[in-house]
Design an enzyme around this catalytic site. Structure first.
Site, PDB file in Angstrom:
ATOM      1  N   ARG A  79      11.899  -5.450   5.181  1.00  0.00           N
ATOM      2  CA  ARG A  79      11.461  -4.158   4.991  1.00  0.00           C
ATOM      3  C   ARG A  79      11.875  -3.061   5.687  1.00  0.00           C
ATOM      4  O   ARG A  79      13.030  -3.405   6.850  1.00  0.00           O
ATOM      5  CB  ARG A  79       9.894  -3.410   5.213  1.00  0.00           C
ATOM      6  CG  ARG A  79       9.946  -2.395   4.873  1.00  0.00           C
ATOM      7  CD  ARG A  79       8.524  -1.513   5.234  1.00  0.00           C
ATOM      8  NE  ARG A  79       7.286  -2.418   5.937  1.00  0.00           N
ATOM      9  CZ  ARG A  79       6.541  -2.617   6.266  1.00  0.00           C
ATOM     10  NH1 ARG A  79       5.919  -1.761   5.852  1.00  0.00           N
ATOM     11  NH2 ARG A  79       5.762  -2.907   7.692  1.00  0.00           N
ATOM     12  N   ARG A 117      -0.356  -8.509  13.616  1.00  0.00           N
ATOM     13  CA  ARG A 117      -0.830  -8.334  12.354  1.00  0.00           C
ATOM     14  C   ARG A 117      -1.486  -8.325  11.211  1.00  0.00           C
ATOM     15  O   ARG A 117      -2.611  -7.713  10.740  1.00  0.00           O
ATOM     16  CB  ARG A 117       0.185  -7.224  12.094  1.00  0.00           C
ATOM     17  CG  ARG A 117       0.184  -5.683  12.796  1.00  0.00           C
ATOM     18  CD  ARG A 117       2.270  -5.298  12.242  1.00  0.00           C
ATOM     19  NE  ARG A 117       2.297  -5.136  10.873  1.00  0.00           N
ATOM     20  CZ  ARG A 117       3.127  -5.195  10.399  1.00  0.00           C
ATOM     21  NH1 ARG A 117       4.546  -5.382  11.170  1.00  0.00           N
ATOM     22  NH2 ARG A 117       3.174  -4.812   9.206  1.00  0.00           N
ATOM     23  N   LYS A 128       0.719  -1.095   0.205  1.00  0.00           N
ATOM     24  CA  LYS A 128      -0.682   0.229   0.095  1.00  0.00           C
ATOM     25  C   LYS A 128       1.216   0.921  -0.168  1.00  0.00           C
ATOM     26  O   LYS A 128       0.505   2.446  -0.990  1.00  0.00           O
ATOM     27  CB  LYS A 128      -0.886   0.031   1.710  1.00  0.00           C
ATOM     28  CG  LYS A 128      -1.860  -1.333   1.772  1.00  0.00           C
ATOM     29  CD  LYS A 128      -2.604  -1.455   2.671  1.00  0.00           C
ATOM     30  CE  LYS A 128      -1.454  -1.141   3.710  1.00  0.00           C
ATOM     31  NZ  LYS A 128      -1.533  -2.465   3.588  1.00  0.00           N
ATOM     32  N   ARG A 138      -9.422   0.464   9.072  1.00  0.00           N
ATOM     33  CA  ARG A 138      -9.326  -0.626   9.417  1.00  0.00           C
ATOM     34  C   ARG A 138     -10.317  -1.395   9.857  1.00  0.00           C
ATOM     35  O   ARG A 138      -9.719  -3.051   9.964  1.00  0.00           O
ATOM     36  CB  ARG A 138      -8.239  -0.505  10.153  1.00  0.00           C
ATOM     37  CG  ARG A 138      -6.602  -0.270   9.983  1.00  0.00           C
ATOM     38  CD  ARG A 138      -5.674  -1.199   8.947  1.00  0.00           C
ATOM     39  NE  ARG A 138      -4.842  -1.864  10.045  1.00  0.00           N
ATOM     40  CZ  ARG A 138      -3.869  -1.597  10.019  1.00  0.00           C
ATOM     41  NH1 ARG A 138      -3.235  -0.386   8.956  1.00  0.00           N
ATOM     42  NH2 ARG A 138      -2.018  -2.048  10.128  1.00  0.00           N
ATOM     43  N   ARG A 160      11.129  -1.161  10.991  1.00  0.00           N
ATOM     44  CA  ARG A 160      10.148  -1.389  11.730  1.00  0.00           C
ATOM     45  C   ARG A 160      10.346  -1.787  13.446  1.00  0.00           C
ATOM     46  O   ARG A 160      10.029  -2.528  13.167  1.00  0.00           O
ATOM     47  CB  ARG A 160       8.849  -0.962  11.301  1.00  0.00           C
ATOM     48  CG  ARG A 160       8.237   0.618  10.493  1.00  0.00           C
ATOM     49  CD  ARG A 160       7.085   0.426   9.840  1.00  0.00           C
ATOM     50  NE  ARG A 160       6.165  -0.154  10.164  1.00  0.00           N
ATOM     51  CZ  ARG A 160       4.736  -0.949   8.915  1.00  0.00           C
ATOM     52  NH1 ARG A 160       4.703   0.321   8.698  1.00  0.00           N
ATOM     53  NH2 ARG A 160       4.150  -1.204  10.300  1.00  0.00           N
TER      54      ARG A 160
END
Ligand code: AP5
Ligand code: MG
Ligand code: ZN
Length: 214
Positions: A127, A171, A13, A88, A160
């Site tokens: 990431r 998550r 996203k 969400r 992160r």
């Protein structure tokens, strides 16, 4: 273009939103980025949000809704916006509809970026993000030329806090339970579109643009 980007954690996203900003100048409203900025600034909101984010749970709706409403009211959003990571859950989706109705800023589309579950863990554990300019990398798929350093600006790359395997699993579970049902919500409203989120980033961007008629 007034757009909601839907997709699991790691679906891309943020990556696709950044390309839409670059090409069309449409502002991205990422609730995750806004919350991380509040955490870094140690505001009261940030302190409240941090405990939920560290566990991979959703931050309470009351916190997020106020933040989004304030951001949508700013001048740069009046012609269009990309909501990334919001809504969400169904309560947020309903609150958004109400908010947008009263501001006369109704959505043109909700775009679901579809990536199989088995690809997501590697995308998330790999990431890395530039602390200075926000450019995103992935040590498995799009590594920087020099480890730990941004190709664009030389800034330091960080991982992160919620990109640890255990938090990622939570998550993904929260996504499946609370967020995935929004695909049906927007389908019923007749504004759902979807793209295959596997393949190269540029290739996916081409499908994003054509699917949205941009
Ligand atoms: P948030 O920041 O929204 O995280 P998320 O939804 O888990 O999604 P990500 O940002 O992890 O993934 P992405 O889809 O943006 O993927 P990206 O482009 O980075 O939320 C974090 C937390 O904040 C939540 O857990 C919650 O606590 C809180 N929160 C946020 N919004 C909230 C809300 N509305 N209500 C309540 N709480 C909220 O890509 C991932 C990686 O993959 C990168 O390394 C990238 O380089 C790589 N990649 C991208 N595309 C490709 C590709 N095509 N091929 C290979 N690699 C790729
Ligand atoms: Mg993101
Ligand atoms: Zn950088």
């Amino acid at each position: 273009m007034k757009l909601v980007l839907l997709g699991a954690p790691g679906a891309g996203k943020g990556t696709q939103a950044k390309k839409l900003i670059e090409k069309f100048g449409i502002p991205q409203i990422s609730t995750g980025d806004l919350l991380r900025a509040a955490v870094a600034a140690e505001t009261d909101l940030g302190k409240e949000a941090k405990s939920f984010m560290d566990k991979g749970e959703l931050v309470p709706d009351s916190v997020v809704l106020g933040m989004v409403e304030e951001r949508l009211g700013q001048d740069d959003c009046q012609e269009g916006y990309i909501l990334d990571g919001f809504p969400r859950n169904s309560a947020q989706a309903e609150a958004l509809d109400e908010m947008l109705g009263s501001l006369s800023m109704e959505l043109d589309a909700a775009l679901s970026v579809d990536v199989p579950l088995e690809d997501l863990m590697k995308r998330l554990t790999g990431r890395r993000t530039c602390r200075e300019c926000g450019q995103m990398y992935n040590i498995y798929f799009s590594a920087p030329a020099e480890e730990g350093k941004c190709d664009k600006c030389g800034g330091e790359l960080f991982q992160r806090d919620d990109d640890k395997e255990e938090t990622i699993s939570k998550r993904l579970e929260v996504y499946n339970q609370q967020t995935a049902p929004l695909i049906d919500y927007y389908q019923e409203k007749g504004i759902l579109k979807s793209v295959n989120g596997t393949g190269g980033i540029d290739e996916i961007f081409v499908s994003v643009c054509s699917t949205l008629g941009l």
